[in-house]
Design an enzyme around this catalytic site. Structure first.
Site, PDB file in Angstrom:
ATOM      1  N   ASN A 148      -4.026   5.919  -1.209  1.00  0.00           N
ATOM      2  CA  ASN A 148      -3.481   6.392   0.063  1.00  0.00           C
ATOM      3  C   ASN A 148      -2.999   7.831  -0.029  1.00  0.00           C
ATOM      4  O   ASN A 148      -3.020   8.563   0.965  1.00  0.00           O
ATOM      5  CB  ASN A 148      -2.345   5.481   0.522  1.00  0.00           C
ATOM      6  CG  ASN A 148      -2.869   4.188   1.127  1.00  0.00           C
ATOM      7  OD1 ASN A 148      -3.947   4.158   1.692  1.00  0.00           O
ATOM      8  ND2 ASN A 148      -2.123   3.113   0.981  1.00  0.00           N
ATOM      9  N   SER A 160       0.811  -1.212   0.000  1.00  0.00           N
ATOM     10  CA  SER A 160       0.000   0.000   0.000  1.00  0.00           C
ATOM     11  C   SER A 160       0.845   1.264   0.000  1.00  0.00           C
ATOM     12  O   SER A 160       0.326   2.355  -0.248  1.00  0.00           O
ATOM     13  CB  SER A 160      -0.933   0.015   1.219  1.00  0.00           C
ATOM     14  OG  SER A 160      -0.180  -0.081   2.416  1.00  0.00           O
ATOM     15  N   HIS A 182      -2.244  -3.540  -5.400  1.00  0.00           N
ATOM     16  CA  HIS A 182      -2.673  -3.098  -4.079  1.00  0.00           C
ATOM     17  C   HIS A 182      -4.128  -3.503  -3.861  1.00  0.00           C
ATOM     18  O   HIS A 182      -5.046  -2.897  -4.415  1.00  0.00           O
ATOM     19  CB  HIS A 182      -2.515  -1.577  -3.957  1.00  0.00           C
ATOM     20  CG  HIS A 182      -3.032  -1.009  -2.670  1.00  0.00           C
ATOM     21  ND1 HIS A 182      -3.443   0.302  -2.542  1.00  0.00           N
ATOM     22  CD2 HIS A 182      -3.206  -1.575  -1.447  1.00  0.00           C
ATOM     23  CE1 HIS A 182      -3.846   0.519  -1.312  1.00  0.00           C
ATOM     24  NE2 HIS A 182      -3.722  -0.599  -0.626  1.00  0.00           N
ATOM     25  N   GLU A 240      -5.785  -1.663  -7.034  1.00  0.00           N
ATOM     26  CA  GLU A 240      -4.914  -0.636  -7.601  1.00  0.00           C
ATOM     27  C   GLU A 240      -3.663  -1.308  -8.167  1.00  0.00           C
ATOM     28  O   GLU A 240      -2.908  -1.938  -7.433  1.00  0.00           O
ATOM     29  CB  GLU A 240      -4.547   0.359  -6.495  1.00  0.00           C
ATOM     30  CG  GLU A 240      -3.915   1.633  -6.957  1.00  0.00           C
ATOM     31  CD  GLU A 240      -3.738   2.627  -5.812  1.00  0.00           C
ATOM     32  OE1 GLU A 240      -3.573   3.819  -6.088  1.00  0.00           O
ATOM     33  OE2 GLU A 240      -3.753   2.201  -4.627  1.00  0.00           O
TER      34      GLU A 240
END
Length: 732
Positions: free
Chosen positions: A513, A442, A463, A475
């Protein structure tokens, strides 16, 4: 070619068959309504026809609904007076279905008319159920895979072709509410129990059963067309009905926080429609449906949650590479993430080698799938045979040699560069030269991790979001040397496991993120400033965020936030901007308030982990200020903290497609779904206003709200993201 055809059999039953050309499932378009109306009219006018059956030429479905691409364009094609054009178009749909419902009956005596049955081979959604609801009896094949319902509310609209009015009058407001307000779907037997359809018959008897009913001289007048009709459960001014509508209003506002226009419009259509005759109720439904279509939220939701999401799932940004369907995947690390990846892979029919350092850990990872299947069996969504088959696809072991036939590896070990490097080398010592290696991370840069690979071109980032079986977004992160084949492999794998992919370039925190951390940080920063924590949390929910920033950091764990903060500070040095946030976060960690996992965080919890409310001890360290900001200011701080990072990600080339930015934001962290995503929201409020508001926030709260150059340029030119970038994105 027409999508509707008709034939009349020897017994005088006209069978109208819906078979959309070039589609695996029927979808309704404007021409389809015209054709259906013509065929029904011909059958009603033909003295040799005794009745009508409307069915599908698709073997396992009736219809998937309206073509939402057309709905999305309805406003733009409605002329100089779009509201009037939309209303007239919707009323034309009502006329077609009302003609089916009345079926030639005398308008005064209700005499005459011909029975019309709907015969559903399988799934019937949206307009695919609204048409049957206008028929006099609904037959469904006993197809356990079929889904029957009205899911329009899930994409920002509501059933606007009479489904709202008919279902409410058929079942009452209480009975209809799960299907209308929640978009609940049922299998055929569940739909019959709910009162939505009338009969479930063996698939081979579907047409014959419908035909027998049509020829039985049945009563065909709908209850609401009879004198003395009373709505089940009562109308709004009936004592029982009053309580239902009051409760429904509270439920809708509680769930939507008032930010989803379709839910409020639907409830208004049902409430107001219940007070007037049926034909007037249809006009009311049409007006509210027009109101929703005129709201930019509805078109944004349709675009992001249906059109763009579907395009990404079909490989809109897939490189030109041969088919990379995964035959066997190796999952390294059998913890929560690895176990979830193994589960979704096996459910998709992919062979899985699940590896951990200890056999007990590997077996425990496999047991996650067993527990998942047991829950499915308990809910009658799975069988013991299915469980056995899925578990049979997972080989749990400690032996890396078992990976030799894998064509994809998904490494899901601890977030540590050294650990991941060691695993990479161990895997590549046994896998073949064409095997693609994907690391699940991540935060760690993919290009850096790829240095441990003997072939960085076959190294890529994937991800997953936790829990893997529930979160729909994946992702995919391209390292500097990741090849088109590696990207295609990752995309094809994500498609196999029925999730939605976005592809981004390599940069710190990637996309999701990068945007969500500023949201959390802004909430924590406000705590330090003395903003009432309840105001922060409720402001977020009232603007459509599923969780407030303080609850979100509790869920993800405060010590993880501390770890990320330390790593980011080390990487950025003097440029690190979040020292004020760290003060609060580190203090919470020192108090051993690590979030939900420790039953202590920004919220208080009981011994079973149930959230009790915001922790009152927070005010002792960070007292609440006497003067509190207004609600909109708090909301704008929380929203702009996210959307400005999305714009910067586009500027930096991390994000290459605004569709991925919007879909990824909604599916990844729940960014205000009513808005359609960060770029859609900026289009709704307009770039000039967004830039002006950023200037105000920058002056009051700091440089983190500085208007990105791209947004400033668009504001000066009066541009919109979706008009400037269309279906792609080049930030030039």
């Amino acid at each position: 070619m027409t999508d509707f055809t008709s034939r009349t059999d020897a017994d005088g039953v006209a069978i109208i068959t819906w078979d959309t050309v070039g589609k695996s499932m029927n979808v309704m378009n404007q021409q389809g309504f015209t054709d259906l109306d013509m065929l029904v009219g011909q059958a009603l006018a033909d003295d040799a026809v005794k009745g009508i059956i409307i069915t599908s030429g698709k073997p396992d479905s009736f219809a998937g609904g309206m073509d939402l691409n057309i709905i999305a364009r309805m406003k733009d094609s409605a002329g100089d007076d779009p509201a009037r054009g939309l209303f007239d178009g919707v009323m034309a749909m009502h006329s077609v279905l009302r003609r089916i419902e009345r079926a030639g009956m005398d308008p005064k005596t209700n005499k005459g008319g011909k029975p019309i049955a709907a015969a559903l081979p399988g799934t019937a959604l949206g307009i695919g159920l609204e048409i049957p609801l206008a028929c006099h009896r609904i037959f469904a094949a006993d197809n356990p895979k079929a889904k029957i319902g009205l899911p329009e509310i899930m994409v920002g609209i509501f059933p606007g072709a009479g489904g709202t009015t008919r279902l409410a009058r058929k079942l009452g407001a209480m009975g209809a509410s799960p299907l209308l307000l929640e978009g609940k779907l049922n299998d055929p037997h569940g739909a019959k129990r709910a009162g939505v359809i009338d009969e479930v018959v063996p698939a081979e008897d579907l047409i014959s059963a419908a035909k027998a009913w049509v020829l039985s001289s049945p009563t065909i007048v709908k209850p609401w067309d009879e004198k003395g009709y009373k709505m089940p459960g009562g109308t709004p001014y009936h004592p029982a009905g009053f309580m239902t509508f009051v409760g429904a209003s509270a439920m809708v506002n509680g769930k939507t926080m008032g930010v989803y226009p379709a839910a409020k419009a639907l409830l208004s259509a049902v409430y107001e429609g219940a007070l007037v005759p049926f034909d007037t109720a249809l006009k009311i439904e049409a007006r509210w449906f027009t109101n929703v279509l005129m709201n930019p939220s509805s078109s944004a939701m349709i675009r992001s949650l249906f059109i763009n999401k579907e395009a990404l799932e079909k490989g809109a940004n897939r490189p030109d590479a041969p088919d990379q369907k995964v035959k066997q995947v190796g999952v390294i690390g059998a913890g929560m993430m690895g176990a979830g990846i193994a589960l979704v892979s096996a459910l998709a029919g992919i062979k899985v080698v699940l590896i951990d350092a200890k056999q007990d850990a590997a077996d425990k990872g496999k047991s996650y799938t067993a527990e998942y299947m047991d829950k499915g069996i308990a809910r009658k969504k799975a069988t013991e045979d299915k469980k056995t088959a899925v578990l049979g696809l997972i080989h749990a072991t400690t032996d890396y040699a078992a990976l030799k036939d894998c064509d994809l590896i998904v490494e899901a070990v601890f977030e540590d560069v050294g650990v991941k490097a060691e695993v990479t080398k161990m895997v590549q010592a046994v896998t073949g030269p064409d095997c693609i290696f994907a690391t699940n991370t991540s935060t760690l840069p993919i290009t850096e991790l790829a240095k441990a690979s003997n072939d960085p071109a076959k190294f890529i980032g994937i991800h997953f979001f936790s829990p893997v079986d529930k979160m729909m977004l994946v992702e995919i992160i391209k390292g500097q040397q990741s090849s088109d084949v590696a990207v295609a492999k990752a995309l094809d794998f994500v498609r196999q496991i029925r999730k939605t992919p976005i592809v981004v370039n390599d940069a710190r925190f990637f996309y999701a993120n990068r945007c969500i951390i500023p949201y959390i940080n802004e909430g924590i920063r406000m705590v330090r400033e003395g903003v009432e924590p309840a105001l922060i949390e409720n402001a977020a929910k009232l603007v459509g965020m599923p969780l407030g920033p303080l609850q979100l950091v509790d869920e993800t764990s405060i010590d993880l936030g501390v770890k990320i903060a330390k790593a980011t500070r080390a990487a950025m040095g003097d440029a690190y901007p979040d020292g004020e946030v760290d003060e609060v976060l580190f203090w919470m960690a020192d108090q051993m308030r690590l979030g939900r996992k420790s039953n202590a965080g920004f919220y208080a919890y009981d011994d079973k982990g149930k959230r009790l409310g915001l922790w009152d001890g927070l005010a002792a360290q960070y007292p609440v200020a006497d003067d509190q900001p207004d609600l909109v200011t708090v909301q704008h701080r929380l929203l702009f903290a996210q959307v400005l990072e999305a714009v910067r990600a586009l500027e930096d080339g991390l994000l290459t497609d605004i569709r991925e930015g919007d879909v990824g934001a909604i599916l990844g962290w729940g960014f205000a779904p009513w808005s359609g995503g960060p770029f859609s929201w900026l289009d709704i409020i307009g770039a000039p206003y967004a830039a002006e508001r950023c200037d105000q926030l920058t002056a009051q709260f700091g440089d983190r709200f500085t208007t990105p150059d791209l947004l400033r340029d668009m504001a000066d030119k009066g541009q919109e993201f979706y008009k400037r970038f269309g279906t792609g994105a080049k930030a030039a």
